[in-house]
Enzyme design. Structure first.
Site, PDB file in Angstrom:
ATOM      1  N   LYS A  70       3.593  -0.649   5.243  1.00  0.00           N
ATOM      2  CA  LYS A  70       3.237  -1.992   4.550  1.00  0.00           C
ATOM      3  C   LYS A  70       4.489  -3.170   4.715  1.00  0.00           C
ATOM      4  O   LYS A  70       4.374  -4.420   4.989  1.00  0.00           O
ATOM      5  CB  LYS A  70       2.782  -1.899   3.067  1.00  0.00           C
ATOM      6  N   GLY A 128       6.529   3.749  -8.880  1.00  0.00           N
ATOM      7  CA  GLY A 128       6.497   3.377  -7.400  1.00  0.00           C
ATOM      8  C   GLY A 128       7.538   2.009  -7.220  1.00  0.00           C
ATOM      9  O   GLY A 128       7.756   1.387  -8.076  1.00  0.00           O
ATOM     10  N   GLY A 130       7.386   0.865  -3.453  1.00  0.00           N
ATOM     11  CA  GLY A 130       6.837   0.549  -2.061  1.00  0.00           C
ATOM     12  C   GLY A 130       6.215  -0.534  -1.822  1.00  0.00           C
ATOM     13  O   GLY A 130       6.291  -1.471  -2.864  1.00  0.00           O
TER      14      GLY A 130
END
Length: 270
Positions: A70, A128, A130
């Protein structure tokens, strides 16, 4: 392939480290139902720059982008939509005559689900750091979630994400017991980490709402545990369906009726 596949059939695709069938089934079901001359296929690229160059050179109309690509894809496209610029994370590429424009429909999906489930603006912990985590925490921030923790083993990425949204960073949840738990890691995803809980059962028991963005399987260990403990649950397959709908519209220019969308989502889950 559509029965009438020919030289004019437009191809769409997705890129992920661990491709699933949800997008394949969702998009191809709608193409068939709406009589569109499109076909969708999932890939696990081993050379990301070459894959994106292939999208451009082969005239691939659209591409979904999943973990872990991404952020890495940003440098490979020509233009970022405002939805991707604000987050610096993309999940959709649209190819118009060789010009690649990137979007982020994950943000839209998360915002819709927080509103649909009427999740209280309480303290939260998000695990997370990311590209998907950026989309989720940005949607939460814009929806009024301002008191929270970013839990990430990668201190640099975790601190950067926390600071961008005015939050705190911790490597582990520790003794914190927030009312909302959000998993934006591969923990619980089909594969090597399929049996892992993103949060321990003590934290889950103390929470009011549990949100897991992992879409495959829909019933991750986190979701199963939260349901068993009677918590409000938001699952990753719900995120996948909404963001896939917005991708479908970007690729085709057609917005299905709600009934058609619901049927496609049910088919994709099956």
């Amino acid at each position: 392939m559509p029965v009438t596949a020919n030289k004019d059939t437009l191809l769409c695709m997705s890129m992920a480290a661990r491709p699933g069938n949800f997008g394949v089934r969702f998009h191809n079901h709608l193409y068939e139902q709406l009589g569109l001359n499109f076909y969708y296929k999932a890939f696990a690229p081993t050379d990301l720059p070459a894959a994106v160059a292939g999208i451009r050179s082969l005239g691939i109309r659209g591409c979904g982008v999943s973990m872990p690509f991404k952020e890495a894809c940003i440098a490979l496209v020509d233009e970022l939509d405002a939805s991707a610029t604000a987050i610096q994370s993309i999940n959709t590429i649209v190819n118009t005559d060789g010009h690649l424009k990137a979007y982020n429909t994950d943000y839209i999906a998360v915002a819709q689900l927080l509103d649909r489930y009427k999740v209280p603006r309480t303290r939260f912990a998000l695990r997370g750091s990311g590209g998907m985590a950026k989309a989720v925490v940005s949607a939460m921030r814009d929806a009024g979630f301002t008191d929270g923790l970013i839990i990430a083993r990668n201190e640099q990425a975790g601190r950067a994400l926390a600071q961008s949204c005015g939050l705190q960073w911790q490597a582990q949840l520790g003794d914190e017991r927030p009312a909302l738990l959000v998993n934006v890691t591969p923990l619980g995803m089909a594969g090597a980490q399929a049996d892992e809980l993103a949060f321990d059962e003590t934290a889950i028991a103390a929470a009011e709402t549990v949100f897991d963005v992992v879409a495959t399987p829909a019933d991750t260990p986190l979701i199963k545990t939260a349901r068993r403990l009677g918590k409000r649950v938001i699952s990753g397959d719900e995120v996948a369906a909404i963001q896939a709908l917005e991708q479908f519209v970007l690729y085709t220019g057609v917005r299905p009726a709600d009934e058609q969308y619901q049927q496609a989502a049910a088919f994709a889950r099956g």
